[in-house]
Design a protein around this motif. Structure first.
Motif, PDB file in Angstrom:
ATOM      1  N   ASP A   1       8.934  -1.570  -3.257  1.00 40.75           N
ATOM      2  CA  ASP A   1       7.861  -1.407  -4.242  1.00 40.75           C
ATOM      3  C   ASP A   1       7.145  -0.065  -4.065  1.00 40.75           C
ATOM      4  OD1 ASP A   1       8.358  -3.876  -5.369  1.00 40.75           O
ATOM      5  OD2 ASP A   1       6.772  -4.898  -4.257  1.00 40.75           O
ATOM      6  N   VAL A   2       6.896   0.319  -2.819  1.00 44.86           N
ATOM      7  CA  VAL A   2       6.225   1.594  -2.549  1.00 44.86           C
ATOM      8  C   VAL A   2       7.168   2.751  -2.878  1.00 44.86           C
ATOM      9  CG1 VAL A   2       5.019   2.981  -0.817  1.00 44.86           C
ATOM     10  CG2 VAL A   2       4.743   0.505  -0.825  1.00 44.86           C
TER      11      VAL A   2
ATOM     12  N   ARG B   1       0.975   5.468  -0.997  1.00 42.71           N
ATOM     13  CA  ARG B   1       0.253   4.804   0.093  1.00 42.71           C
ATOM     14  C   ARG B   1      -1.106   4.274  -0.376  1.00 42.71           C
ATOM     15  NH1 ARG B   1       3.832   3.180   3.711  1.00 42.71           N
ATOM     16  NH2 ARG B   1       4.830   4.880   4.803  1.00 42.71           N
TER      17      ARG B   1
ATOM     18  N   GLN C   1      -0.307   1.164  -2.183  1.00 41.54           N
ATOM     19  CA  GLN C   1       0.037   0.130  -1.204  1.00 41.54           C
ATOM     20  C   GLN C   1      -1.222  -0.429  -0.541  1.00 41.54           C
ATOM     21  OE1 GLN C   1       2.087   1.628   2.285  1.00 41.54           O
ATOM     22  NE2 GLN C   1       3.265  -0.279   2.475  1.00 41.54           N
TER      23      GLN C   1
ATOM     24  N   ASP D   1      10.078  -0.747   2.141  1.00 45.91           N
ATOM     25  CA  ASP D   1       9.224  -1.282   1.079  1.00 45.91           C
ATOM     26  C   ASP D   1       9.658  -0.699  -0.259  1.00 45.91           C
ATOM     27  OD1 ASP D   1       7.215  -2.186  -0.650  1.00 45.91           O
ATOM     28  OD2 ASP D   1       5.670  -2.032   0.893  1.00 45.91           O
TER      29      ASP D   1
ATOM     30  N   ARG E   1      -3.145  -2.727  -2.803  1.00 38.65           N
ATOM     31  CA  ARG E   1      -2.509  -4.061  -2.857  1.00 38.65           C
ATOM     32  C   ARG E   1      -2.943  -4.906  -1.672  1.00 38.65           C
ATOM     33  NH1 ARG E   1       3.814  -3.329  -3.647  1.00 38.65           N
ATOM     34  NH2 ARG E   1       3.521  -4.151  -1.584  1.00 38.65           N
TER      35      ARG E   1
END
Length: 157
Positions: free
Chosen positions: A50-51, A89, A92, A48, A95
């Motif tokens: 983006d994370v 996290r 995340q 991921d 989101r």
């Protein structure tokens, strides 16, 4: 009242609270003053990007400030890494909740989204790490910044 049998506060707790006294506390471990190295987020957060980017952003924002304010060293970097992972996290999870909503439909009907429980655990951990790193206003007020120059006895000079 006698204090027999009571342990003195740990060194860092006394320093953070501004109550350190050489006659009551030991200085504890001393680490070489070296800036912590940022980890490879793709190893810690595979898949991921983006994370990974969020963890990098948190590291770039927070770690230099903690190094200046509290003298965070490379030997102590795992707490900073855990802070960045936890922040990423939480981001995340938020989101997911924004996309899915606060509730989900199951065979038993509408229930609270499971991510809310996960986020509560991450937030609790985040608060403890925030205190460890001196990032809350109250914990920051208790930290004595590292001194520049010779401190008479620094083995790393």
């Amino acid at each position: 009242m006698a204090t027999a049998g009571r342990k003195p506060k740990p060194h860092l707790a006394a320093v953070r609270e501004g109550t350190f006294r050489p006659d009551k506390h030991t200085e504890g471990a001393r680490y070489e003053p070296r800036d912590p190295q940022e980890p490879d987020w793709s190893d810690l957060l595979p898949g991921d990007e983006d994370v990974q980017a969020k963890a990098h952003e948190v590291w770039q924002t927070v770690v230099p400030a903690v190094v200046r304010a509290a003298g965070l060293t490379d030997a102590q970097r795992h707490t900073a890494i855990e802070y960045c992972l936890t922040a990423a996290r939480i981001w995340q999870g938020e989101r997911v909740l924004s996309r899915d909503g606060m509730t989900v439909m199951t065979e038993r009907g509408i229930v609270k989204h499971p991510m809310t429980t996960i986020l509560n655990a991450y937030r609790s951990h985040f608060r403890s790490l925030t205190g460890e790193l001196g990032l809350s206003p109250s914990s920051a007020a208790r930290i004595t910044p590292p001194q520049d120059g010779d401190d008479d006895g620094d083995i790393f000079d």
